[in-house]
Design an enzyme around this catalytic site. Structure first.
Site, PDB file in Angstrom:
ATOM      1  N   GLU A  52       0.875  -1.180   0.000  1.00  0.00           N
ATOM      2  CA  GLU A  52       0.000   0.000   0.000  1.00  0.00           C
ATOM      3  C   GLU A  52       0.916   1.236   0.000  1.00  0.00           C
ATOM      4  OE1 GLU A  52      -2.009  -0.023   3.762  1.00  0.00           O
ATOM      5  OE2 GLU A  52      -3.552   1.400   3.173  1.00  0.00           O
ATOM      6  N   LYS A  61      -9.735   1.607  -1.699  1.00  0.00           N
ATOM      7  CA  LYS A  61      -9.878   0.935  -0.400  1.00  0.00           C
ATOM      8  C   LYS A  61     -11.222   1.247   0.264  1.00  0.00           C
ATOM      9  CE  LYS A  61      -7.174   0.338   3.909  1.00  0.00           C
ATOM     10  NZ  LYS A  61      -5.944   0.792   4.608  1.00  0.00           N
ATOM     11  N   CYS A  68      -4.952  -3.717   2.582  1.00  0.00           N
ATOM     12  CA  CYS A  68      -4.623  -3.776   4.010  1.00  0.00           C
ATOM     13  C   CYS A  68      -5.829  -4.063   4.911  1.00  0.00           C
ATOM     14  CB  CYS A  68      -3.877  -2.504   4.410  1.00  0.00           C
ATOM     15  SG  CYS A  68      -2.882  -2.755   5.906  1.00  0.00           S
TER      16      CYS A  68
END
Ligand code: ACM
Length: 271
Positions: free
Chosen positions: A38, A109, A142
């Site tokens: 990321e 995300k 993540c």
């Protein structure tokens, strides 16, 4: 196909140095799919909206996506990598997928972590899967791992391999991913980073390394150390992720009973 990751310690704000580091590292290693962390080119701990604005880029027309496109082409590989995206007046924590023929797609995300919530907009792309020929690939970033729905959605969309760019600071993910993979019978490639960032007197963030590739059976095929740089890859067989049968009576996706999972609290404010 060989799938893997490059785990390293990006220098905050130095995109040129970070992209060059990736370019130098990967040219010696053959891999069909490479996952990078990321925010791999910028670093993680933003301390102001001005800084986010300064380091974010449009996708696919920004310099980092262009560099990734070139790396994919030069190395004949698919790459998934995280970067801060500027879109109109908003910023997203995004990841791009590039291949030997260029830019393929973007994921934003969904579940923002900690101070990301100060600067970024929660993603609106949903969980998408691309058939790239060698496998069907989905992306989550993540902290998305913390929500089983994320990887489930990708599995239901048909992903064989989940690319998972990460900047993990909590200790749980590397030992949780085998469960995520097993419950979806899919591969995951988690690419984390190392090092510590403590910018402008903020709480230090130490990234836990332990990037890994996990099989549909929940086996950790390879795992990087906690605090060293590592470029690692392993042979995987995406076909293994297509058979969701656990035994002659159970198919783990077809046996789901979604109407039993509806929750009356789901749409309410739980605060
Ligand atoms: C994280 O989502 N970067 C922990």
């Amino acid at each position: 196909m060989k799938a893997g990751f490059y785990q390293f310690n990006p220098v905050f704000g130095d995109k040129n140095a970070n992209v060059t580091k990736v370019r130098d590292a990967i040219k010696t290693r053959e891999m069909e799919l490479l996952v990078l962390p990321e925010f791999f080119a910028t670093g993680y701990q933003f301390v102001s909206l001005d800084e986010v604005a300064d380091l974010s880029e449009e996708i696919p027309n920004g310099e980092t996506t262009e560099a990734l496109r070139d790396l994919s082409h030069e190395n004949n590989m698919y790459i998934v990598a995280g970067l801060p995206e500027k879109y109109r007046d908003r910023y997203y924590n995004s990841a791009v997928l590039t291949g030997p023929d260029g830019f393929i797609g973007i994921y934003r995300k969904t579940h923002l972590f900690f101070e990301e919530t100060l600067y970024f907009t929660p993603g609106d792309t949903g969980f998408k899967v691309w058939d790239i020929g060698i496998c069907r690939i989905g992306i989550m970033i993540c902290f998305d791992w913390f929500y089983p729905e994320a990887m489930r959605a990708l599995a239901l969309e048909g992903a064989d391999v989940i690319a998972h760019p990460s900047n993990l600071v909590l200790p749980f993910c590397p030992d949780a991913m085998p469960v995520r993979c097993l419950e979806n019978m899919a591969y995951a490639v988690t690419a984390n980073r190392t090092g510590t960032e403590q910018r402008h007197g903020k709480k230090p963030l130490t990234f836990i390394g332990k990037s890994e590739v996990v099989s549909p059976g929940g086996k950790i095929l390879i795992r990087a150390p906690e605090d060293d740089e590592a470029l690692m890859g392993v042979d995987i067989d995406p076909a293994e992720a297509r058979d969701k049968k656990l035994n002659q009576y159970n198919n783990i996706l077809m046996d789901r009973r979604p109407h039993m999972y509806s929750c009356s609290q789901d749409q309410k404010d739980l605060k």
